[in-house]
Design a protein around this motif. Sequence first.
Motif, PDB file in Angstrom:
ATOM      1  N   MET A   1       0.843  -1.202   0.000  1.00  0.00           N
ATOM      2  CA  MET A   1       0.000   0.000   0.000  1.00  0.00           C
ATOM      3  C   MET A   1       0.877   1.251   0.000  1.00  0.00           C
ATOM      4  N   LYS A   4       0.792   6.271   3.972  1.00  0.00           N
ATOM      5  CA  LYS A   4      -0.296   7.157   4.406  1.00  0.00           C
ATOM      6  C   LYS A   4       0.134   8.616   4.451  1.00  0.00           C
ATOM      7  N   ARG A   7      -1.284  11.316   1.977  1.00  0.00           N
ATOM      8  CA  ARG A   7      -2.527  12.057   2.244  1.00  0.00           C
ATOM      9  C   ARG A   7      -2.243  13.489   2.706  1.00  0.00           C
ATOM     10  N   HIS A 302      -2.058  -0.252  -5.169  1.00  0.00           N
ATOM     11  CA  HIS A 302      -2.688   0.293  -3.969  1.00  0.00           C
ATOM     12  C   HIS A 302      -4.212   0.266  -4.088  1.00  0.00           C
ATOM     13  N   LEU A 306      -7.120  -1.826  -2.030  1.00  0.00           N
ATOM     14  CA  LEU A 306      -8.161  -1.069  -1.341  1.00  0.00           C
ATOM     15  C   LEU A 306      -9.557  -1.541  -1.759  1.00  0.00           C
ATOM     16  N   THR A 385      -7.300   5.369   2.240  1.00  0.00           N
ATOM     17  CA  THR A 385      -6.715   4.359   3.121  1.00  0.00           C
ATOM     18  C   THR A 385      -7.777   3.343   3.541  1.00  0.00           C
ATOM     19  N   LYS A 386      -7.336   2.277   4.175  1.00  0.00           N
ATOM     20  CA  LYS A 386      -8.289   1.300   4.717  1.00  0.00           C
ATOM     21  C   LYS A 386      -9.146   1.943   5.809  1.00  0.00           C
TER      22      LYS A 386
END
Length: 408
Positions: A1, A4, A7, A302, A306, A385-386
């Motif tokens: 992934m 983060k 973001r 990614h 997701l 994101t998850k």
Amino acid sequence: MIDKEIRKLFPTLNQEINGHPLVYLDSAATSQKPIQVIEAIDNYYRKINSNVHRGVHTLGTWATDAYEGAREKVKNFINAKYVEEIIFTRGTTSAINLVASSYGRSYLKEGDEIVITYMEHHSNLIPWQQVAKVTGATLKYIPLQPDGTMKIEDIKATITDKTKFVAMTQVSNVLGTVNPIKEVVKIAHSYGAKVLVDGAQSVPHMKVDVQELDCDFLAFSGHKMSGPTGIGVLYGKKGILEQMEPVEFGGEMIDFVDLYDSTWKELPWKFEGGTPIIAGAVGLGAAIDFLQSIGMDEIEKHEHELIKYAMEKVDSIDGITIYGPKKNHSSLITFNMDGIHPHDVATVLDTEGIAVRAGHHCAQPLMKWLKVSATARASFYLYNTKEDVDAWINGLIKTKEYFGYVFS
């Protein structure tokens, strides 16, 4: 992934909506912009701001270099053979309309067939309806399977020696279907037909190589790939573009003007009359730099992870219908909740800070095929994101509970 930390590069995402952290799941409508793109546009207006291809002064040279530099970036991004094959437009819609108005109205005639699909966005349907009305050509639709995919056998049966043009989305903005464009192009070319690919939902999410696809035209928008609004691209094979006439006339697209006749500049400028979208092109170039710094393969990976995670989660909720294939699915999920209008779903989710799309998604014929008036859609991009998926799932559960309470 993807990390983060990505973001944090998107200023819009770092805020609260209705007292909740923003969960933006509407990237299929428009993507958010990273600070690099915002700064590139700001820098253009603060330090360069001049017209292109005109003045010999320093600012004019800087502007021209930035504008044409962006064209070179687009050429490399989609692996076009020549930079002259890249035409800047206002977006996917204007790019498709350019082809329809120039090529379609000049080269199609009564008895010819234009092949499209039920899943086309209005931008890749209405222009061909108009071409058919003007030329006498006929629209022909490739049948869809119940899951929203197409069988190669049906494609082969629909495209015939009467087919002169095929216009098809690479990825459906509703179903998430990834169409077999390379195979479609081979079949169409075997009959001498030209192919336009609507890449609005594919170019931002996967590696698209126009030479590998061998498509004749590709249209896509900057704003769906972390670039600014108001800028798009038409790719066309050089030999075909050279045969086509401009559809907008005025300054900068001319070579010589007399009182009763004029001649046009060479490619690509004959299709870019007037002051072009300079800042938009600069921003698009910055967006391409940004996406390539991450890697299109990484972005696609990614998003696949997701979507797989999101599909498993949403499948666990009773009373939700998901449209489109379960496998080989792009980065969006279109759905309906039993007994709840999609606009109401989107409204409740918004109270939780979750942004999704609701409506017919500019695909009314597809809605009719699905036998619904509207749907809701959650669409994901590289910055999701998850945790965003979990927030969406919790929002759906709260929506179901809310309406179950209200109408119980």
